[in-house]
Design a protein around this motif. Structure first.
Motif, PDB file in Angstrom:
ATOM      1  N   ASP A 439      56.650  37.973  32.659  1.00 55.15           N
ATOM      2  CA  ASP A 439      56.003  38.401  31.413  1.00 55.15           C
ATOM      3  C   ASP A 439      56.153  39.893  31.135  1.00 55.15           C
ATOM      4  OD1 ASP A 439      54.316  39.428  33.320  1.00 55.15           O
ATOM      5  OD2 ASP A 439      52.673  38.059  32.895  1.00 55.15           O
ATOM      6  N   GLY A 440      56.924  40.600  31.951  1.00 55.54           N
ATOM      7  CA  GLY A 440      57.248  41.983  31.657  1.00 55.54           C
ATOM      8  C   GLY A 440      56.164  43.000  31.969  1.00 55.54           C
ATOM      9  N   ASP A 441      55.124  42.618  32.737  1.00 51.30           N
ATOM     10  CA  ASP A 441      54.049  43.572  33.030  1.00 51.30           C
ATOM     11  C   ASP A 441      54.274  44.335  34.332  1.00 51.30           C
ATOM     12  OD1 ASP A 441      53.579  41.636  34.923  1.00 51.30           O
ATOM     13  OD2 ASP A 441      51.506  41.239  34.327  1.00 51.30           O
ATOM     14  N   GLY A 442      55.403  44.086  34.991  1.00 52.71           N
ATOM     15  CA  GLY A 442      55.714  44.791  36.225  1.00 52.71           C
ATOM     16  C   GLY A 442      55.161  44.162  37.473  1.00 52.71           C
ATOM     17  N   ALA A 443      54.375  43.088  37.341  1.00 57.60           N
ATOM     18  CA  ALA A 443      53.783  42.409  38.495  1.00 57.60           C
ATOM     19  C   ALA A 443      54.556  41.133  38.795  1.00 57.60           C
ATOM     20  CB  ALA A 443      52.320  42.075  38.235  1.00 57.60           C
ATOM     21  N   ALA A 444      54.625  40.789  40.078  1.00 59.19           N
ATOM     22  CA  ALA A 444      55.310  39.568  40.484  1.00 59.19           C
ATOM     23  C   ALA A 444      54.503  38.342  40.070  1.00 59.19           C
ATOM     24  CB  ALA A 444      55.534  39.565  41.987  1.00 59.19           C
ATOM     25  N   ASP A 445      55.162  37.394  39.408  1.00 55.91           N
ATOM     26  CA  ASP A 445      54.510  36.153  39.001  1.00 55.91           C
ATOM     27  C   ASP A 445      54.851  34.990  39.930  1.00 55.91           C
ATOM     28  OD1 ASP A 445      53.189  37.043  36.512  1.00 55.91           O
ATOM     29  OD2 ASP A 445      55.227  37.442  35.866  1.00 55.91           O
ATOM     30  N   TYR A 446      55.985  35.089  40.627  1.00 49.19           N
ATOM     31  CA  TYR A 446      56.363  34.040  41.575  1.00 49.19           C
ATOM     32  C   TYR A 446      57.453  34.600  42.483  1.00 49.19           C
ATOM     33  CZ  TYR A 446      60.330  33.313  38.393  1.00 49.19           C
ATOM     34  OH  TYR A 446      61.448  33.489  37.602  1.00 49.19           O
ATOM     35  N   SER A 447      57.749  33.877  43.558  1.00 50.73           N
ATOM     36  CA  SER A 447      58.793  34.315  44.477  1.00 50.73           C
ATOM     37  C   SER A 447      59.531  33.112  45.029  1.00 50.73           C
ATOM     38  CB  SER A 447      58.195  35.157  45.616  1.00 50.73           C
ATOM     39  OG  SER A 447      57.244  34.406  46.347  1.00 50.73           O
ATOM     40  N   SER A 448      60.686  33.383  45.648  1.00 52.03           N
ATOM     41  CA  SER A 448      61.552  32.320  46.157  1.00 52.03           C
ATOM     42  C   SER A 448      62.254  32.808  47.420  1.00 52.03           C
ATOM     43  CB  SER A 448      62.600  31.949  45.097  1.00 52.03           C
ATOM     44  OG  SER A 448      63.639  31.154  45.662  1.00 52.03           O
ATOM     45  N   PRO A 449      62.508  31.897  48.386  1.00 54.57           N
ATOM     46  CA  PRO A 449      63.224  32.318  49.598  1.00 54.57           C
ATOM     47  C   PRO A 449      64.692  32.644  49.339  1.00 54.57           C
ATOM     48  CG  PRO A 449      62.830  29.955  49.624  1.00 54.57           C
ATOM     49  CD  PRO A 449      62.052  30.507  48.472  1.00 54.57           C
ATOM     50  N   VAL A 450      65.227  32.206  48.214  1.00 50.90           N
ATOM     51  CA  VAL A 450      66.607  32.514  47.834  1.00 50.90           C
ATOM     52  C   VAL A 450      66.608  33.082  46.426  1.00 50.90           C
ATOM     53  CG1 VAL A 450      67.639  30.754  49.309  1.00 50.90           C
ATOM     54  CG2 VAL A 450      66.970  30.156  46.980  1.00 50.90           C
ATOM     55  N   PRO A 451      67.615  33.888  46.061  1.00 51.43           N
ATOM     56  CA  PRO A 451      67.689  34.404  44.690  1.00 51.43           C
ATOM     57  C   PRO A 451      67.887  33.271  43.698  1.00 51.43           C
ATOM     58  CG  PRO A 451      69.695  34.888  45.915  1.00 51.43           C
ATOM     59  CD  PRO A 451      68.714  34.362  46.902  1.00 51.43           C
ATOM     60  N   LEU A 452      67.295  33.415  42.513  1.00 57.44           N
ATOM     61  CA  LEU A 452      67.308  32.370  41.507  1.00 57.44           C
ATOM     62  C   LEU A 452      68.162  32.774  40.310  1.00 57.44           C
ATOM     63  CD1 LEU A 452      63.490  31.504  41.468  1.00 57.44           C
ATOM     64  CD2 LEU A 452      65.311  30.358  42.767  1.00 57.44           C
ATOM     65  N   GLU A 453      68.730  31.794  39.643  1.00 57.90           N
ATOM     66  CA  GLU A 453      69.396  32.027  38.364  1.00 57.90           C
ATOM     67  C   GLU A 453      68.321  31.917  37.286  1.00 57.90           C
ATOM     68  OE1 GLU A 453      73.114  30.375  35.641  1.00 57.90           O
ATOM     69  OE2 GLU A 453      72.772  29.588  37.638  1.00 57.90           O
ATOM     70  N   THR A 454      67.862  33.055  36.811  1.00 60.39           N
ATOM     71  CA  THR A 454      66.728  33.077  35.898  1.00 60.39           C
ATOM     72  C   THR A 454      66.850  34.256  34.955  1.00 60.39           C
ATOM     73  OG1 THR A 454      64.315  33.333  35.777  1.00 60.39           O
ATOM     74  CG2 THR A 454      65.418  34.366  37.635  1.00 60.39           C
ATOM     75  N   GLU A 455      66.218  34.145  33.793  1.00 61.94           N
ATOM     76  CA  GLU A 455      66.177  35.248  32.837  1.00 61.94           C
ATOM     77  C   GLU A 455      65.057  36.229  33.166  1.00 61.94           C
ATOM     78  OE1 GLU A 455      68.409  35.752  30.483  1.00 61.94           O
ATOM     79  OE2 GLU A 455      69.480  33.929  31.062  1.00 61.94           O
ATOM     80  N   ASP A 456      64.166  35.868  34.098  1.00 61.57           N
ATOM     81  CA  ASP A 456      63.060  36.749  34.460  1.00 61.57           C
ATOM     82  C   ASP A 456      63.569  37.947  35.260  1.00 61.57           C
ATOM     83  OD1 ASP A 456      61.303  35.025  33.214  1.00 61.57           O
ATOM     84  OD2 ASP A 456      60.950  33.867  35.037  1.00 61.57           O
ATOM     85  N   THR A 457      62.763  39.002  35.296  1.00 57.90           N
ATOM     86  CA  THR A 457      63.163  40.253  35.938  1.00 57.90           C
ATOM     87  C   THR A 457      62.958  40.179  37.446  1.00 57.90           C
ATOM     88  OG1 THR A 457      62.555  41.515  33.972  1.00 57.90           O
ATOM     89  CG2 THR A 457      62.749  42.739  36.040  1.00 57.90           C
ATOM     90  N   LEU A 458      64.011  40.501  38.198  1.00 53.60           N
ATOM     91  CA  LEU A 458      63.886  40.608  39.645  1.00 53.60           C
ATOM     92  C   LEU A 458      63.195  41.924  39.977  1.00 53.60           C
ATOM     93  CD1 LEU A 458      64.513  39.784  42.580  1.00 53.60           C
ATOM     94  CD2 LEU A 458      66.715  40.963  42.323  1.00 53.60           C
ATOM     95  N   LEU A 459      62.058  41.857  40.666  1.00 49.16           N
ATOM     96  CA  LEU A 459      61.330  43.056  41.052  1.00 49.16           C
ATOM     97  C   LEU A 459      61.792  43.585  42.405  1.00 49.16           C
ATOM     98  CD1 LEU A 459      57.690  42.159  39.974  1.00 49.16           C
ATOM     99  CD2 LEU A 459      59.351  43.568  38.758  1.00 49.16           C
ATOM    100  N   SER A 460      61.939  42.694  43.367  1.00 50.04           N
ATOM    101  CA  SER A 460      62.377  43.113  44.692  1.00 50.04           C
ATOM    102  C   SER A 460      62.841  41.906  45.483  1.00 50.04           C
ATOM    103  CB  SER A 460      61.244  43.805  45.455  1.00 50.04           C
ATOM    104  OG  SER A 460      61.661  44.151  46.764  1.00 50.04           O
ATOM    105  N   GLY A 461      63.827  42.152  46.343  1.00 47.75           N
ATOM    106  CA  GLY A 461      64.207  41.148  47.308  1.00 47.75           C
ATOM    107  C   GLY A 461      63.336  41.261  48.552  1.00 47.75           C
ATOM    108  N   PRO A 462      63.608  40.448  49.592  1.00 48.00           N
ATOM    109  CA  PRO A 462      62.800  40.481  50.815  1.00 48.00           C
ATOM    110  C   PRO A 462      62.950  41.806  51.557  1.00 48.00           C
ATOM    111  CG  PRO A 462      64.140  38.481  50.679  1.00 48.00           C
ATOM    112  CD  PRO A 462      64.637  39.403  49.621  1.00 48.00           C
ATOM    113  N   ARG A 463      62.006  42.063  52.469  1.00 48.48           N
ATOM    114  CA  ARG A 463      62.142  43.199  53.380  1.00 48.48           C
ATOM    115  C   ARG A 463      63.444  43.061  54.155  1.00 48.48           C
ATOM    116  NH1 ARG A 463      57.517  44.019  57.417  1.00 48.48           N
ATOM    117  NH2 ARG A 463      58.193  46.190  57.358  1.00 48.48           N
ATOM    118  N   TRP A 464      64.047  44.197  54.486  1.00 53.24           N
ATOM    119  CA  TRP A 464      65.262  44.175  55.297  1.00 53.24           C
ATOM    120  C   TRP A 464      64.878  43.947  56.751  1.00 53.24           C
ATOM    121  CZ3 TRP A 464      69.191  48.421  53.351  1.00 53.24           C
ATOM    122  CH2 TRP A 464      69.609  48.088  52.059  1.00 53.24           C
ATOM    123  N   ARG A 465      64.422  42.732  56.998  1.00 56.29           N
ATOM    124  CA  ARG A 465      63.988  42.297  58.316  1.00 56.29           C
ATOM    125  C   ARG A 465      64.459  40.861  58.527  1.00 56.29           C
ATOM    126  NH1 ARG A 465      62.567  47.005  58.005  1.00 56.29           N
ATOM    127  NH2 ARG A 465      60.596  47.937  58.726  1.00 56.29           N
TER     128      ARG A 465
END
Length: 720
Positions: A439-465
């Motif tokens: 929704d463009g407010d800068g907050a995460a609305d959902y997450s996935s264990p793999v990257p998704l093909e989506t029009e939504d904004t990617l905020l961050s990937g997983p920790r480099w761990r």
């Protein structure tokens, strides 16, 4: 080992770029083996990819290590683990000698095999991965509050250190420098700052939280020395509250995580040291842990065109633009959330996974968007008219301008930005998944264990761990639950990741904090981006803002350009380091696969434009001759290289009529245009037809597909 979650996920935009030839896809894979073990800060490895080969890193496989002492002597011995894999003891410099009430000292190549175990995993006669088991973490006792862990009876311990003042304060006091829960009598008021009064069941006052404010008068312990050994502040110096902890130049406290003899400051309640990245580490324990690392080095191939002149010099010398880069790691879920993955030996705090959900309120801060719990079990209420949880409270950020106000030293981001303990310790987070904002407010609305093909904004990937069972960071010992925001502690059926289960961790190699000093400036946007956003950051990590080279180490392998300060060999390929820390239970790493989509330098500077599409506005089907009209389409080469252009014009009406025209310009010079005309006979019609025209210009390597298409409409009127 199957890549059970691995998939090449290409967004709609990247798919278009691939179709036009602007980017190219590349894949490289490495299987982990004993050859990848790194033995010291000089970059030596058991195999031949490091600075030089040193078979004495492992004992029990060759004749090049000291003879093993008889079993039962207490010396480390090879052993067969439960999976049937032989594990062999390791000798490396990545551990510590410890002295109680003083310091930890980096180990040397001492010929004593006490830094852990490793062994090749073999299936059907082939090595398919590497099993590793750490030695026990070294610890030394210290006077409280100088430690990073609190020791318990029977050898137990709990983490007693954090980068954030508000987290420490929540553990040690009921005072809240950043108040964050409204409508509750036992919490400070987030708007007025009035501290809570804790009462007995009859309402009689027991504790006035204003009186429990931590002692913030930090005094230097043992003297503060710069990295050259020059005394900056003698023992007993009071660090004023308008001074900073460490800025890389003045060095009020230089980085120090291994000694209490000097370069540390303390109050009656806590102590502070500087971390290597300049952040503070607040401590209040009586024990310091120094884990033994098992460090692995993998060198992987990069796209061959990255070494060609046109790519090396692109984008002002940064190299070809990298549009997408993902690292797929096949391994077993670990029990330690600090097993680092370091591409080009870079640690990355910008990759965070999903952070807590919120909605912003002007002049107030960030309000939690769901009811949840903190890691210690404290309840965070939902957003209602009377109760809210402020993850950020803009009323009480500390600006550090008034040292007489008695405020804590503003060395951590929580005090600077007004971030609360709720922000750091709510379990409404997922550190090992890809987070998206819908929704463009800068907050995460959902997450996935793999990257998704989506029009939504990617905020961050997983920790480099490596994916672990636990949250880590400010919720260090708590498992990640299946049911998000359920009350801790968690029972087995509610623990999301099972230690030892196979998993594929997918990391975003372009995830980055823009204020990281290693950032590079994107010449097109002016934004600060990751050194890996351009190809030279991979080909030459040190020159392009990435890894730091140790110039004191002699390079012996002609395939190596240098050795990082952490002992990682750096080459013109992709250099990947993995640190496995502190987990005695054997885990396994199988393979790493790098998938890159980047600009194709062979396409040069190509951009064609659809200039005009001329079609009749209306045609009468009454007159046969009048139905013959001209269709015109003009294209132009608006870039600097000549190119051939394919053109196509198609008309479609209600799925009952379609006609297309096509042609090719041949070599179209820069700045030139060409017009195509076709004779078109409109169809007969019993009802009005709306003919929708689409004209497209296509050139291989076109760098701006957005200007290649035009549309128009023709009405074909029916016969009367």
């Amino acid at each position: 080992m199957k890549h059970t979650l691995k998939q090449l996920v290409i967004t709609t935009g990247t798919a278009l770029l691939l179709a036009t030839g602007q980017v190219s896809a590349f894949e490289s894979t490495h299987t982990f083996t004993l050859d990848d073990l790194v033995g010291g800060f000089d970059g030596r490895t058991y195999g031949d990819k490091g600075n030089y080969t040193d078979e004495t890193i492992i004992c029990g496989l060759t004749d090049s290590c000291p003879t093993l002492l008889p079993d039962g002597s207490g010396a480390p011995q090879p052993f067969l683990d439960k999976s049937g894999t032989w594990l062999y003891p390791i000798d490396s410099e990545f551990g510590f000698y410890v002295v109680d009430f003083a310091s930890a000292f980096q180990k040397t190549d001492d010929g004593v095999y006490t830094e852990g175990y490793a062994g090749n995993i073999v299936s059907d006669g082939q090595v398919v991965g590497l099993a590793v088991s750490n030695a026990a973490t070294d610890t030394f006792r210290v006077p409280a509050p100088l430690g990073t862990w609190c020791s318990g009876i029977g050898g137990s311990s709990v983490k007693c250190s954090t980068e954030h003042y508000v987290v420490m304060e929540h553990v040690k006091s009921c005072h809240e420098t950043v108040p964050y829960i409204t409508g509750q009598d036992d919490r400070a008021d987030p708007l007025t700052g009035v501290q809570a009064v804790l009462t007995d069941p009859d309402g009689n006052p027991l504790v006035y939280c204003e009186d429990t404010k931590l002692d913030n008068a930090l005094t230097v312990v043992g003297g503060v020395y710069d990295e050259d050994g020059t005394l900056l502040f003698p023992e007993g110096t009071l660090i004023e509250s308008d001074q900073i902890l460490y800025d890389g130049t003045d060095g009020y406290l230089v980085p120090n995580e291994s000694t209490i003899v000097n370069n540390i400051a303390a109050t009656n309640d806590f102590s502070v040291t500087a971390k290597d990245d300049g952040k503070p580490l607040y401590r209040w324990g009586d024990l310091i842990k120094r884990p033994n690392d098992i460090r692995l080095y993998a060198r992987m191939e990069l796209p061959p065109e990255w070494y060609e002149e046109e790519c090396l010099t692109a984008n002002g010398g940064l190299g070809c633009r990298v549009n997408d880069a993902r690292l797929y790691l096949d391994h077993l879920v670990t029990n330690n959330p600090n097993d680092q993955v370091r591409p080009e030996d870079m640690e990355n705090e910008g990759a965070t996974g999903r952070k807590p959900g919120y909605f912003p309120v002007a002049s107030l801060g960030l309000i939690a968007d769901t009811a949840c719990f903190e890691g210690d079990g404290d309840y965070l209420p939902p957003s209602t008219l009377y109760e809210n949880t402020l993850l950020q409270n803009l009323v009480y950020p500390y600006d550090g301008l008034d040292p007489t106000a008695g405020d804590p030293y503003a060395w951590s981001e929580d005090l600077q930005l007004g971030l609360s303990n709720g922000w750091y310790t709510t379990v409404d987070r997922e550190p090992f998944e890809w987070a998206y904002d819908e929704d463009g407010d800068g907050a995460a609305d959902y997450s996935s264990p793999v990257p998704l093909e989506t029009e939504d904004t990617l905020l961050s990937g997983p920790r480099w761990r490596l994916t672990a069972q636990k949250f880590g960071q400010d919720v260090p010992g708590l498992e990640i639950p299946v049911e998000e925001c359920s009350p801790p502690p968690y029972q087995k059926e509610n623990i999301k990741y099972e230690v030892g289960a196979p998993i594929t961790t997918v990391l975003d190699m372009l995830d980055w904090e823009s204020d990281d000093e290693r950032s590079v400036v994107d010449p097109d946007t002016g934004e600060h981006v990751s050194p890996l956003a351009f190809s030279n950051g991979w080909v030459n990590a040190a020159a392009n803002g990435g890894a730091e080279v140790n110039d004191a180490v002699d390079v012996l392998n002609e395939e190596i350009d240098g050795i990082s300060v952490n002992g990682l060999p750096l080459s013109s390929g992709f250099d990947l380091s993995v640190y496995v820390k502190g987990d005695k239970k054997a885990t396994a790493l199988y393979s790493a696969t790098l998938v890159i989509n980047a600009d194709d330098p062979s396409t040069g500077d190509i951009d064609v434009e659809a200039v005009s599409l001329d079609v009749p506005g209306r045609v009468s089907a009454q007159n046969e001759i009048g139905r013959i009209r001209t269709i015109g389409f003009t294209v132009s080469n608006v870039a600097t290289e000549a190119t051939a252009v394919d053109v196509e014009v198609c008309g479609v009406a209600n799925l009952v009529y379609a006609e297309c025209f096509a042609a090719n310009t041949g070599e179209l010079l820069p700045g030139a245009s060409q017009t195509f005309e076709w004779s078109w006979t409109a169809p007969t019609a019993s009802d009005t037809l709306e003919v929708e025209w689409t004209a497209t210009a296509t050139a291989a390597g076109d760098q701006d597909p957005g200007n290649n298409t035009l549309t128009a409409e023709t009405l074909v009127l029916p016969m009367r």
